[in-house]
Design an enzyme around this catalytic site. Structure first.
Site, short mmCIF file in Angstrom:
data_model
loop_
_atom_site.label_atom_id
_atom_site.label_comp_id
_atom_site.label_asym_id
_atom_site.label_seq_id
_atom_site.Cartn_x
_atom_site.Cartn_y
_atom_site.Cartn_z
N TYR A 145 5.45 -9.81 -5.56
CA TYR A 145 3.62 -8.79 -6.38
C TYR A 145 2.66 -9.32 -7.28
CZ TYR A 145 5.68 -5.78 -2.13
OH TYR A 145 5.83 -5.07 -1.02
N LYS A 195 19.63 -10.37 -2.44
CA LYS A 195 19.82 -11.50 -1.44
C LYS A 195 20.28 -12.49 -1.91
CE LYS A 195 18.84 -12.42 3.02
NZ LYS A 195 19.44 -11.89 4.04
N ASP A 227 19.64 -6.67 3.91
CA ASP A 227 19.41 -7.04 5.21
C ASP A 227 20.45 -5.84 6.08
OD1 ASP A 227 21.01 -9.31 4.43
OD2 ASP A 227 21.02 -10.20 5.82
N ASP A 251 10.19 -1.72 -1.94
CA ASP A 251 8.77 -0.96 -1.19
C ASP A 251 9.76 -0.93 -0.18
OD1 ASP A 251 6.01 -0.49 -0.68
OD2 ASP A 251 5.31 -2.58 -1.21
N ASP A 255 10.49 2.86 2.07
CA ASP A 255 9.52 3.39 3.05
C ASP A 255 10.54 4.19 4.17
OD1 ASP A 255 6.98 3.24 1.67
OD2 ASP A 255 6.57 2.29 3.90
#
Ligand code: NAD
Length: 365
Positions: A145, A195, A227, A251, A255
């Site tokens: 970001y 990852k 994942d 993020d 959620d």
């Protein structure tokens, strides 16, 4: 009763349902301040779409100055459909990123807790979600970001888009130290999510976390690929305690956590950084949800994530643990009473945003 404090709080209602849910969080803060004898000094500022409309930019200088002069900031949400087609640098969300960076709140703490009375609100089976109590620690001021270079380049029809995932060792260390320290006050387990099978960035992350873990022999560390984590959170959520991860992964995973908590309207968050000279954390407290333009202005928004964020503010920024616990207990009572907003699928008619806020105040002894 503990010591009486002066609480200097900046309120940034923002856009959409932001003003509706922060109004209820402020109502609860005012109630708590009066009940415990604290002096609550509230100031209000502009951030996001409303700031673009009134000042031309999403993060006005005046808001920056107000935030830097306050002990804590309570934010609603930012984002309006009318700005959706603007480039990222001009959108309301840019204001939020700028605020986080200015306050240097590098760790975003997102508790995901399954209240027994909401167990039917989750689409998952009861025996999977029952007992879920996770703290997601998301790195907030680095990664994709913020990384440079970024942008869309080249002539129309053959453009190239670039974003960069950048982390310095020091940025990984400080957020992971916080995760280990927080785990010590909980079930002493940290799951570090990355990852590392594909990204060099994650390989450094994994190496640094493993090194730090040697200083926390009483805390169990597990590494998990993002994942797989997305899957395990829904398969065996009760086996997680503290989850620490970089900005984008955090993020998305938090959620996903809303499915475990029953509704995204239930998820509070606390963004904290360095400690102030008095030992408190300067913090930014905001619900995980966005501005929900689809329900804005209708009194339908669930204010409990915003109210939970106010409780987190009292806890982390002011060390007022008794007051924070009183709010959390009141929220639990309101959930048990069934007087909740439509997103929590009450058996009777749904309560309005303001009714839920008032019910929380009434439930605080
Ligand atoms: P959203 O969180 O605003 O809404 C997703 C869904 O959840 C919607 O159906 C909405 O009605 C519902 N919802 C959200 N909060 C709720 C609440 N308190 N009570 C009941 N229902 C609730 O996400 P979105 O629709 O993807 O984004 C809308 C806007 O918000 C966009 O402009 C986005 O950029 C922005 N956004 C802002 C933040 C932030 O300010 N921190 C976070 C996420 C999205």
């Amino acid at each position: 009763m503990g010591r009486r404090m002066e609480l200097n709080v900046l309120v940034l209602p923002g856009d959409g349902i932001g003003p509706e849910v922060t109004r209820e969080a402020v109502r609860v803060l005012e109630h708590v301040a009066a009940r415990w004898g604290h002096a609550l000094r509230l100031r209000e500022g502009l951030l996001g779409g409303i700031a673009i409309r009134k000042t031309g930019g999403p993060f006005p200088d005046q808001t920056r100055e107000l935030a830097m002069a306050s002990d804590a900031t309570l934010l609603g949400a930012v984002g309006l459909p009318e700005f959706d087609d603007l480039p990222p640098s001009k959108r309301p969300e840019k204001g939020l990123l700028g605020l986080r960076k200015a306050l240097d709140v590098y760790a975003n703490l997102r508790p995901v807790y399954c209240f027994e009375s909401l167990i039917e609100s989750s689409p998952l089976k009861n025996d999977i979600v029952r007992g879920t109590d996770i703290l997601i620690v998301r790195e907030l001021t680095g990664g994709l970001y913020f990384g440079q270079p970024r942008g869309i380049h080249g002539p129309e029809g053959s453009e190239t888009a670039v974003n960069s995932m950048v982390y310095a060792r020091s940025e990984i260390e400080r957020v992971c130290h916080m995760a280990f320290d927080l785990a010590r006050k909980r079930k002493r387990k940290v799951t570090s999510v990355d990852k590392a099978n594909v990204l060099e960035n994650s390989q450094l992350w994994r190496r640094v976390v493993a090194e730090l873990a040697e200083g926390y022999p009483d805390v169990e560390l597990e590494h998990m690929l993002v994942d797989n984590c997305a899957m395990q959170l829904l398969l065996r959520p009760t086996e997680f305690d503290v989850v620490v991860t970089e900005n984008l992964f955090g993020d998305i995973l938090s959620d996903e956590g809303s499915v475990l908590a029953g509704s995204i309207g239930m998820l509070p968050s606390a963004s904290v950084g360095n400690r102030l000279p008095n030992g408190a954390w300067r913090g930014l407290f905001e619900p995980v949800h966005g501005s929900a333009p689809d329900i804005a202005g209708q009194g339908k928004a669930n204010p409990l994530a915003a109210i939970g964020s106010a409780a987190a503010m009292l806890n982390y920024s002011f060390g007022l643990t008794e007051e924070a616990a009183a709010i959390e207990s009141a929220v639990s009572q309101v959930l048990d009473s069934g007087r909740v907003t439509a997103d929590l699928k009450p058996t009777g008619p749904p309560a309005s945003t303001a009714e839920v806020g008032q019910a929380v105040c009434d439930a605080i002894a």
